[in-house]
Motif scaffolding. Structure first.
Motif, PDB file in Angstrom:
ATOM      1  N   UNK A 102       0.667  -1.234   0.069  1.00  0.00           N
ATOM      2  CA  UNK A 102      -0.001   0.064  -0.057  1.00  0.00           C
ATOM      3  C   UNK A 102       0.910   1.287   0.070  1.00  0.00           C
ATOM      4  N   UNK A 111       1.701   2.214  -3.732  1.00  0.00           N
ATOM      5  CA  UNK A 111       0.482   2.602  -4.354  1.00  0.00           C
ATOM      6  C   UNK A 111       0.100   4.027  -3.762  1.00  0.00           C
ATOM      7  N   UNK A 150      -1.222   4.593  -0.861  1.00  0.00           N
ATOM      8  CA  UNK A 150      -2.330   4.567  -0.304  1.00  0.00           C
ATOM      9  C   UNK A 150      -2.107   4.713   1.262  1.00  0.00           C
ATOM     10  N   UNK A 209      -1.580  15.321  -5.131  1.00  0.00           N
ATOM     11  CA  UNK A 209      -2.553  14.321  -5.439  1.00  0.00           C
ATOM     12  C   UNK A 209      -2.744  14.162  -7.018  1.00  0.00           C
ATOM     13  N   UNK A 257      -2.249  10.642  -8.868  1.00  0.00           N
ATOM     14  CA  UNK A 257      -3.290   9.907  -9.702  1.00  0.00           C
ATOM     15  C   UNK A 257      -2.505   9.464 -11.013  1.00  0.00           C
ATOM     16  N   UNK A 303      -0.706   6.443 -10.630  1.00  0.00           N
ATOM     17  CA  UNK A 303      -1.597   5.261 -10.360  1.00  0.00           C
ATOM     18  C   UNK A 303      -2.002   4.594 -11.476  1.00  0.00           C
ATOM     19  N   UNK A 304      -2.012   5.577 -12.468  1.00  0.00           N
ATOM     20  CA  UNK A 304      -2.426   4.896 -13.778  1.00  0.00           C
ATOM     21  C   UNK A 304      -1.395   4.188 -14.463  1.00  0.00           C
ATOM     22  N   UNK A 342      -2.981  -2.826  -9.516  1.00  0.00           N
ATOM     23  CA  UNK A 342      -3.102  -3.230  -8.037  1.00  0.00           C
ATOM     24  C   UNK A 342      -3.906  -4.391  -8.362  1.00  0.00           C
ATOM     25  N   UNK A 366      -6.054  -6.861  -5.894  1.00  0.00           N
ATOM     26  CA  UNK A 366      -6.167  -7.053  -4.468  1.00  0.00           C
ATOM     27  C   UNK A 366      -6.469  -8.522  -3.985  1.00  0.00           C
ATOM     28  N   UNK A 402     -11.536  -7.183  -4.882  1.00  0.00           N
ATOM     29  CA  UNK A 402     -12.001  -5.845  -4.434  1.00  0.00           C
ATOM     30  C   UNK A 402     -12.825  -5.253  -5.750  1.00  0.00           C
ATOM     31  N   UNK A 403     -13.773  -6.083  -6.623  1.00  0.00           N
ATOM     32  CA  UNK A 403     -14.493  -5.768  -7.493  1.00  0.00           C
ATOM     33  C   UNK A 403     -15.590  -5.007  -6.962  1.00  0.00           C
ATOM     34  N   UNK A 404     -16.016  -4.159  -7.977  1.00  0.00           N
ATOM     35  CA  UNK A 404     -17.280  -3.233  -7.256  1.00  0.00           C
ATOM     36  C   UNK A 404     -18.362  -4.071  -7.570  1.00  0.00           C
ATOM     37  N   UNK A 436     -11.150   1.898 -14.661  1.00  0.00           N
ATOM     38  CA  UNK A 436      -9.903   2.619 -14.698  1.00  0.00           C
ATOM     39  C   UNK A 436      -9.487   3.339 -16.153  1.00  0.00           C
ATOM     40  N   UNK A 455      -8.820  -6.389 -14.753  1.00  0.00           N
ATOM     41  CA  UNK A 455      -9.090  -4.748 -14.186  1.00  0.00           C
ATOM     42  C   UNK A 455      -7.734  -4.219 -13.962  1.00  0.00           C
ATOM     43  N   UNK A 496      -1.485  -8.467  -4.411  1.00  0.00           N
ATOM     44  CA  UNK A 496      -1.577  -8.803  -2.992  1.00  0.00           C
ATOM     45  C   UNK A 496      -2.348 -10.099  -2.978  1.00  0.00           C
TER      46      UNK A 496
END
Lengths: 259, 256
Positions: free
Chosen positions: B46, B49, B51, B71, B75, B78-79, B83, B85, B89-91, B103, B151, B163
């Protein structure tokens, strides 16, 4: 036990309370800053207006209908003979608009909307979905918090306005059917002490209640820790704290706007 | 194009999780970070990234000092990172295609047609063709992990952070995921850091393996180096012998 021990406990309690307040105000400030990220929250606003607002209308209308009926019957029971019956209209109108419309709707929706937001964001937090948003370069406050708070601010006055209207209508129907009153008497009572500011006052309350319910729900959900138990704790806290704040705000507005 | 962790310290309240983690992942390399549960492996990831911010030390990715980035710059960086998970951690309110599109919508110049093509291509890579309109709840554990990987690679990052990509999976699905990780390196040339406590996977997929113990990296080497390690902590972990780990930790002064 050392004599300073009680002071240590008080001191650490005060520090932790200030720490929690700091986190809360930091979150609120971040929400305000994230308003600038219109590209992220803009497309989600209508969706949340529907979920928070439109989907809450049935419960608000149900509540207001029965409140209006009970208000009319209780007014007539209280006034028996001593006060002209048309005051039933006054009491139903004033009480619905100034107090019960916004407060009862707020309390009911702190359960429906506040708990829903806290549980949804809390689950997203513990399942790392909020972290996932961050890793994909989304500002999670702009994506999750801002549209919910704005939707609540925009929709609560509309819900309460519907509720007030239906509550008064229910009071009127009860009066003409059960209390042997005429429509003219009810309307006369309704108009007697009516001020246009009553509506403004009701809408100010509704807006502030919507803001508080959404903000507390988002804050609790966003800061959920642990698993399912943590989500449960966050949800309960969201309902209890927003319910308490609604009552505090209710008194605050009465002190500041009705004096 | 490398990841550098430089003397990272991190505590949560009184609990010191990281006590000076230093590790470099070179361009195009796959490094596995292994260690006991609760050793701070995910916390380390983390930090890369952005986080989490370190209490002391720093993280340099692509030549950029991650903790001090604005920030906006974070960002942008981050693209460049995908990552994956632990639990995907899918929505869960979105379909798999919508998950992948999230993304992609952040990338400049992607039309809806391009996004659809990229989603299809990414799902094909992880052998989830035709899963676009399914919801995460309709997928098995292995499929969810693969969807999470799809993703992460959809926006073609330069870095992939995994992870525990194989935790909780059966041996066959574990092998499928291991092969996918190796293919991501071959096909996309990504630089990867994989958090795992599955030594079988670590040997297969890694160019190097680093062992995290009591908040520090205690050994780094090729899979062959790790298998032949003289450290009792490393050998005890690899062979599943807690007594040997404790003995080695005392000898090397690594106890908490």
């Amino acid at each position: 036990m050392h004599w300073t021990r009680p002071f240590d406990s008080i001191g650490s309690g005060v520090l932790s309370a200030f720490g929690a307040l700091g986190v809360f105000f930091g979150f609120a400030a971040e929400s305000v800053r994230s308003l600038a990220d219109v590209g992220t929250w803009g497309p989600l606003l209508v969706l949340h207006m529907r979920r928070i607002g439109v989907d809450s209308i049935p419960i608000a209308l149900f509540l207001s209908t029965f409140t209006g009926i009970v208000l009319a019957l209780q007014a007539s029971y209280t006034f028996t003979g001593a006060i002209p019956l048309y005051f039933v209209g006054t009491l139903v109108g004033k009480t619905m608009i100034l107090e019960l419309g916004p407060v009862l709707t707020g309390l009911a929706l702190s359960g429906r909307v506040g708990a829903n937001i806290a549980a949804e964001l809390g689950t997203m937090r513990v399942s790392e979905q909020i972290d996932a948003l961050e890793t994909m370069a989304y500002n999670p406050v702009a994506y999750l918090v801002v549209p919910r708070i704005l939707a609540a601010i925009l929709m609560f006055p509309i819900i309460v306005a519907f509720g007030n209207t239906l509550g008064i209508t229910a009071g009127w129907i009860t009066s003409i059917n059960v209390l042997d009153m005429s429509t003219e008497q009810f309307v006369h009572g309704l108009q007697l002490f009516y001020k246009p500011f009553d509506i403004t006052y009701s809408m100010i309350k509704a807006t502030s209640f919507g803001f508080v319910i959404a903000l507390i729900g988002c804050f609790q959900g966003f800061h959920t820790q642990g698993g399912a138990e943590g989500v449960g704790v966050a949800t309960t806290r969201a309902v209890v704290i927003s319910g308490m704040l609604i009552l505090v705000l209710d008194a605050f507005w009465a002190f500041t706007l009705l004096q | 194009m490398s990841i550098e962790l430089i003397d990272i310290h991190k505590a949560f309240g009184p609990k010191r999780i990281l006590r000076g983690v230093s590790l470099t992942v070179d361009e195009g390399e796959t490094v596995s970070l292994v260690g006991f549960s609760g050793a701070g492996k995910s916390v380390t990831l983390k930090h890369i990234a952005g986080l989490l911010k370190p209490d002391r030390g720093t993280v340099v990715v692509d030549g950029l000092d991650v903790p001090t980035l604005s920030r906006k710059d974070l960002y942008v960086l981050r693209l460049q990172m995908g990552y994956v998970f632990q639990f995907a951690a899918l929505f869960d309110s979105m379909t798999i295609a919508e998950n992948l599109a999230m993304g992609l919508r952040k990338l400049e110049g992607m039309s809806e047609h391009d996004i659809r093509d990229r989603i299809k291509e990414s799902l094909d890579r992880v052998e989830l063709e035709g899963f676009e309109n399914r919801y995460p709840a309709e997928l098995s554990g292995g499929q969810r992990k693969r969807a999470g990987l799809a993703r992460a690679i959809a926006y073609r990052p330069k870095y992939l952070l995994y992870d525990e990509p194989t935790s909780g999976l059966d041996p066959v699905t574990t092998t499928v995921i291991d092969r996918l990780i190796m293919r991501m390196k071959e096909d996309l040339g990504v630089t990867s850091l994989v958090i795992t406590h599955d030594m079988g996977s670590a040997y297969k997929i890694s160019d190097r393996i680093a062992m995290l113990y009591e908040g520090r990296v205690v050994e780094v080497g090729t899979p062959a180096d790790i298998q032949a390690s003289g450290s009792k902590v490393v050998r005890g972990f690899v062979e599943g012998k807690p007594e040997m780990v404790e003995e080695g930790a005392e000898e090397q002064g690594l106890s908490a």
